[in-house]
Design an enzyme around this catalytic site. Structure first.
Site, PDB file in Angstrom:
ATOM      1  N   GLN A 137     -23.794 -32.422 -21.065  1.00 14.73           N
ATOM      2  CA  GLN A 137     -23.428 -31.062 -20.828  1.00 14.73           C
ATOM      3  C   GLN A 137     -22.085 -30.718 -21.379  1.00 14.73           C
ATOM      4  OE1 GLN A 137     -23.076 -30.582 -16.382  1.00 14.73           O
ATOM      5  NE2 GLN A 137     -23.102 -28.403 -16.570  1.00 14.73           N
ATOM      6  N   GLY A 138     -22.162 -29.992 -22.388  1.00 13.99           N
ATOM      7  CA  GLY A 138     -21.030 -29.417 -23.047  1.00 13.99           C
ATOM      8  C   GLY A 138     -20.261 -28.294 -22.603  1.00 13.99           C
ATOM      9  N   TYR A 139     -19.639 -28.315 -21.221  1.00 12.39           N
ATOM     10  CA  TYR A 139     -19.057 -27.313 -20.425  1.00 12.39           C
ATOM     11  C   TYR A 139     -17.280 -27.538 -20.703  1.00 12.39           C
ATOM     12  CZ  TYR A 139     -23.241 -24.990 -18.403  1.00 12.39           C
ATOM     13  OH  TYR A 139     -24.192 -24.451 -18.161  1.00 12.39           O
ATOM     14  N   SER A 140     -16.874 -28.602 -19.900  1.00 10.36           N
ATOM     15  CA  SER A 140     -15.562 -28.431 -19.559  1.00 10.36           C
ATOM     16  C   SER A 140     -14.743 -28.744 -20.811  1.00 10.36           C
ATOM     17  CB  SER A 140     -15.199 -29.814 -18.594  1.00 10.36           C
ATOM     18  OG  SER A 140     -15.859 -29.344 -17.415  1.00 10.36           O
ATOM     19  N   GLU A 166     -27.905 -27.355 -10.646  1.00  6.88           N
ATOM     20  CA  GLU A 166     -27.169 -28.502 -10.511  1.00  6.88           C
ATOM     21  C   GLU A 166     -26.834 -29.029  -9.122  1.00  6.88           C
ATOM     22  OE1 GLU A 166     -23.023 -30.555 -12.229  1.00  6.88           O
ATOM     23  OE2 GLU A 166     -23.035 -28.296 -11.916  1.00  6.88           O
ATOM     24  N   SER A 169     -13.628 -28.063  -8.998  1.00  3.87           N
ATOM     25  CA  SER A 169     -12.734 -28.731  -8.193  1.00  3.87           C
ATOM     26  C   SER A 169     -12.763 -28.065  -6.541  1.00  3.87           C
ATOM     27  CB  SER A 169     -11.421 -28.770  -8.508  1.00  3.87           C
ATOM     28  OG  SER A 169     -10.846 -27.264  -8.547  1.00  3.87           O
ATOM     29  N   ASN A 170     -12.234 -28.688  -5.641  1.00  2.00           N
ATOM     30  CA  ASN A 170     -11.914 -28.274  -4.341  1.00  2.00           C
ATOM     31  C   ASN A 170     -11.418 -26.853  -4.192  1.00  2.00           C
ATOM     32  OD1 ASN A 170     -13.380 -30.372  -3.416  1.00  2.00           O
ATOM     33  ND2 ASN A 170     -11.493 -31.004  -1.873  1.00  2.00           N
TER      34      ASN A 170
END
Length: 400
Positions: free
Chosen positions: A125-128, A244, A378-379
């Protein structure tokens, strides 16, 4: 087929097939142990595919079993109860495959879906990116369509799980010059085995390297390897994120329950269960797991355009699992600070040397769960989604 019949068929298959060489990898590949027995786990998954037990929730016309939502829940629960090894092709099966079914061209479906089903191609997965983690709209990787009929990619992705073991990546890149945030992004399918791609594993706290940095330096992919409309990749990317946080999380919770049972048994064995503070934390963990499951069952079938349900679910299980890692350390006491005298290869176990380090099961869990509240959003991001999109509170101030 009734749900009980479906579950019984899969349970019987697992009992008959998770034997011999495959019995040796039961439970392998869990949190902090993603490196374990990878070739054997790949062989196991291909064995599942040959029997028709991959992609069970996909429509029949696309090679799946057309399993209902409740049947998919039972599938993942039975898999977890059998202590079967961690899956290696989940990014293709649970994320990209359903996204291609929803947005892909017929040619893309014909090319990629069969190879996901039979586990002959793995996906990353090339997201971040370094400047676009949970804030995905900040993507800076560029893709330009050249006169040669290919997309040319430049940029960097990070925290790319299993890229070093995958043949392809689905990549969100900025294809329209002068755009920002959610506009001007495209969703591309990119081969990883090419000169323009460099993959550098990132060493985790556990000493293992599940995820990687991926550098694109004029990497290319064919013009038709775009999913959805050019510049409209954000919609495709959000569709994928909905998948996801789907039904497979129920199987994840069965694994959580097993971990809690083992920690509880350890507390009884070493006497720490008699300590009121420990007993209270075990009780709270048990209650928390029931809450996570109830929320998942209540919301799975709902169409929630705000993302609030998915964000609440992520907050619930991520914080719970992080706390479970801390509970495991509490139950062990001083033993949690020491490891085996030697590694499995017989070398001295030097906790200062990541190249020569072997952690115990609960140490790996504790260290890995530090990341549960960060990856997958993240939270802080999940709370922003709930406050802004669900509760209607003012947006958090963002840099202009």
């Amino acid at each position: 087929m009734a749900d009980d019949e479906f579950a019984a068929e899969f349970r019987d298959w697992l009992d008959a097939n998770l034997v011999g060489e495959f019995a040796e990898i039961k439970g392998a590949g869990g949190p902090g142990s993603e490196h374990e027995f990878f070739p054997q786990r790949l062989a196991w998954e291909r064995h599942m595919a040959a029997a028709g037990w991959t992609c069970v929730g996909w429509p029949v016309e696309h090679g799946g079993r057309g399993a209902s939502l409740s049947q998919q829940v039972r599938f993942h629960e039975e898999y977890a109860k059998a202590d079967a090894p961690a899956r290696v092709s989940h990014l293709g099966e649970t994320l990209l495959g359903p996204t291609l079914i929803a947005h892909g061209t017929q040619e893309q479906k014909d090319r990629f879906l069969p190879r996901i089903i039979d586990v002959t191609e793995l996906w990353a997965q090339g997201y971040s990116e370094p400047g676009a983690g949970s804030d995905l709209a900040n993507v800076a990787t560029t893709a330009r369509l050249g006169e040669d009929g290919k997309w040319h990619l430049h940029g960097q992705k990070v925290w790319t799980s299993l890229a070093h073991l995958s043949q392809w990546a689905f990549v969100v890149a900025r294809s329209e010059e002068g755009t920002s945030r959610h506009k001007g992004l495209s969703f591309l399918l990119v081969p990883l085995d090419q000169p323009g791609v460099e993959i550098r594993p990132i060493q985790q706290l556990t000493g293992t390297s599940e995820f990687n940095e991926v550098f694109f330096d004029d990497a290319v992919t064919d013009a038709e390897m775009i999913v959805g409309e050019r510049g409209e990749g954000w919609k495709v990317a959000m569709t994928l994120l909905e998948f996801e946080r789907g039904v497979s999380t129920l199987g994840q919770q069965v694994g959580f329950a097993r971990e809690l049972e083992q920690i509880t048994a350890m507390a009884r064995a070493n006497g720490s269960a008699e300590v009121p503070a420990v007993r209270e934390r075990i009780t709270r963990a048990w209650i928390g797991l029931k809450v996570i499951r109830a929320h998942a069952l209540r919301t799975l079938a709902e169409r929630d355009s705000s993302g609030g349900n998915a964000s609440a679910a992520k907050l619930l299980w991520a914080n719970w699992h992080r706390d479970l890692g801390e509970l495991a350390m509490k139950v062990q006491g001083a033993e949690s600070l020491t490891g085996p005298t030697h590694t499995s290869e017989g070398a001295p176990n030097d906790l200062r040397d990541p190249e020569n380090l072997e952690l115990a099961q609960w140490q790996r869990l504790f260290l890995f769960t530090r990341s549960d509240t960060i990856y997958g959003g993240s939270n802080e991001i999940q709370r922003n989604i709930i406050s802004e999109r669900v509760l209607g509170l003012p947006r958090e101030a963002r840099p202009s």
